[in-house]
Enzyme design. Sequence first.
Site, short mmCIF file in Angstrom:
data_model
loop_
_atom_site.label_atom_id
_atom_site.label_comp_id
_atom_site.label_asym_id
_atom_site.label_seq_id
_atom_site.Cartn_x
_atom_site.Cartn_y
_atom_site.Cartn_z
N PHE A 21 -1.67 6.61 4.19
CA PHE A 21 -1.53 5.51 3.25
C PHE A 21 -0.32 4.64 3.55
O PHE A 21 -0.39 3.42 3.44
CB PHE A 21 -1.40 6.05 1.82
N HIS A 29 -11.07 5.58 7.45
CA HIS A 29 -9.62 5.74 7.67
C HIS A 29 -9.35 6.77 8.75
O HIS A 29 -8.56 6.56 9.67
CB HIS A 29 -8.94 6.21 6.38
N HIS A 70 0.83 -1.20 0.00
CA HIS A 70 0.00 0.00 0.00
C HIS A 70 0.86 1.25 0.00
O HIS A 70 0.61 2.21 -0.73
CB HIS A 70 -0.94 -0.01 1.22
N HIS A 87 -15.40 5.74 2.65
CA HIS A 87 -14.05 5.17 2.67
C HIS A 87 -13.07 6.02 3.45
O HIS A 87 -12.39 5.54 4.35
CB HIS A 87 -13.54 4.96 1.23
N HIS A 121 -7.64 -2.02 -5.05
CA HIS A 121 -7.85 -2.60 -3.72
C HIS A 121 -8.50 -3.98 -3.78
O HIS A 121 -8.27 -4.82 -2.94
CB HIS A 121 -8.64 -1.62 -2.84
N HIS A 156 -11.54 -2.39 3.91
CA HIS A 156 -11.57 -2.42 2.45
C HIS A 156 -12.41 -3.57 1.89
O HIS A 156 -12.91 -3.49 0.77
CB HIS A 156 -10.17 -2.39 1.85
N HIS A 160 -5.02 5.89 -5.65
CA HIS A 160 -6.22 6.51 -5.08
C HIS A 160 -6.67 7.67 -5.95
O HIS A 160 -5.97 8.11 -6.83
CB HIS A 160 -5.93 7.03 -3.66
CU1 C2O Z 1 -5.67 2.46 -0.36
CU2 C2O Z 1 -8.39 3.00 1.88
O1 C2O Z 1 -6.82 3.12 1.01
#
Ligand code: C2O
Length: 580
Positions: free
Chosen positions: A349, A332, A179, A328, A209, A362, A200
């Site tokens: 990230f 995070h 990642h 999303h 992902h 995810h 992203h």
């Molecule tokens: Cu690649 Cu939710 O991040």
Amino acid sequence: MAPQTMASLQYSCTVLAAHSRPSSKPFSAKPSQLATDARRSHRFHVSCNGGTNQNPSAEGRVDRRNLLLGLGGLYGTANLVSDSQAYAAPIEPPEFKNCGVARDVQTNDILDVNCCPPVTDKIIDYKLPPVTNLRIRPAAHRVSKEYIAKFEEAIRRMKALDKDDPTDPRGFMQQANIHCAYCNGAHDQVGFKDLDLQVHNSWLFFPFHRWYLFFYERILGKLIDDPTFSLPYWNWDNPKGMQMPRIFDKTGSPLYNVNRDQTHRPPALIDLSLSNISDDLQVVVNNQSVMYNEMIRSVNSTLDFMGKPYRKGDNPSPGMGSSERGSHVAAHVWVGDPNNKYREDMGNFYSAGRDILFYCHHANVDRMWSIWRTLKTDVPKDITDPDYLNAAFLFYDENKQLVRVKVADCIDHKKMGYDFDKVDIPWLNYRPPKKAAKTKIQNISSGVQKAEDLFPLNLKKITRVLVPKSGKGKADEVLVLENIETDATQYIKFDVFVNDEDDNAKELDKAEYAGTFAQVPHKTKNKKDISNINLRLTELYEDIDIDDDDTVVVTLVPRSNGEDVTIGGIKIIPSPPKSA
Ligand code: C2O
């Protein structure tokens, strides 16, 4: 929430305006068309830290494509058979041997981590194994004791690889670093030393992902010798799943991670609207409303949901889809520890993959893509552009082989051998209740200024504005907020309501809620970011019973750093064609 709380989940580049694709048939295009395309390409420009785009007019897309064609070798000669293929420009997988340093994408600090993968010469084009039985990913709050034992054992073994053989690409840190390498600038785009590869903030978000989790899951299955093993999903879109799943919160368990916001451990409920409210009931209904809005109500086109096109030679981060920038990002930010410099682990990230909860989060993001494709709305569900379908990534599989995978092969997850345990989807019918009584435009519009007198508008306070409709009453229309200029280093969020009487910003579960603009801090050359958003109004009109009005009152409610936002213009247009 405090502005700095999102400061670490960032993107390295930012788009100043959307790219326009050159004609796919340039040789047959009229000269005037070519000129238009070239002008368009040059007008739009993306700022990217560390890049060489000082002079946008010299670095537009057309130039890059000509360069690519000139190089020839980047495309097989066979590809020059047809125009469209000759101009095909999918993102290519990175060259691992050229992997470099990782940077924090906001500060540009070099991070104290080497996240480059092991280098191997042999790359295999991946073929999906035949599917005999679907693996079923369970909801994390519903798993059995046996399942937990297996999951813990698999992660324990994955972590053991870090010590026993740190170069084993299946090890826990090696996997986490995937990642980092794909998101913090360690990989360049092949052929473009000045462009980071970024998965992203574009249409690559869902496919990348999905493949990442696919291999992660197969590796775990291999380590415990159970090919049926599947990752759990964090069912944050359902009230039952809105706590951090408890299997991740047992100290001593290999699933536990100390680098999380301690105030968000169970029984705290995730706040997908990031509106920092303490009333649990309101959090739950806001979450439902956010989900319904980002999946259905505000989405007018395929790319509105999936994210903007990102092709070979493009600057990274052209724009997030509604799901990426909504639920999303919220998860995070909500999980990462605000006491850590870069909000590690989930809030950045480079470190997100070090928290097992990332893969569980995810898995639900992946489930949202899956659910979206089954929705019976009038928006086409799949992107058919070959530059999307042919984009490719590299991963190590469960047998430590380096494999090349394509976006086209991950569109249908059942062909990849897995599905999701079915739970109900409460937001699916979470269309907010119709307004009890019709709002009389005369009652809410007195003293409200017209758009032309207010814009450009600095959003330091709640602002109401009169906006003319394109047609009378219940038309299929889209609200466009144009040239939203923001300080790119700030976390920005504001909500948009139509014909709202009370301006209660904490309540999103109502007919007047049209959608949200949110921006995650990211790096740009001049700190300014300019973007547009489209919010579809068709359902909203029905729910507020618009009558045959030809004007609405739009309320803009700043939630975070409104003083750093200036909105250039506001208008309502007929809904554009819903093509992919
Ligand atoms: Cu690649 Cu939710 O991040």
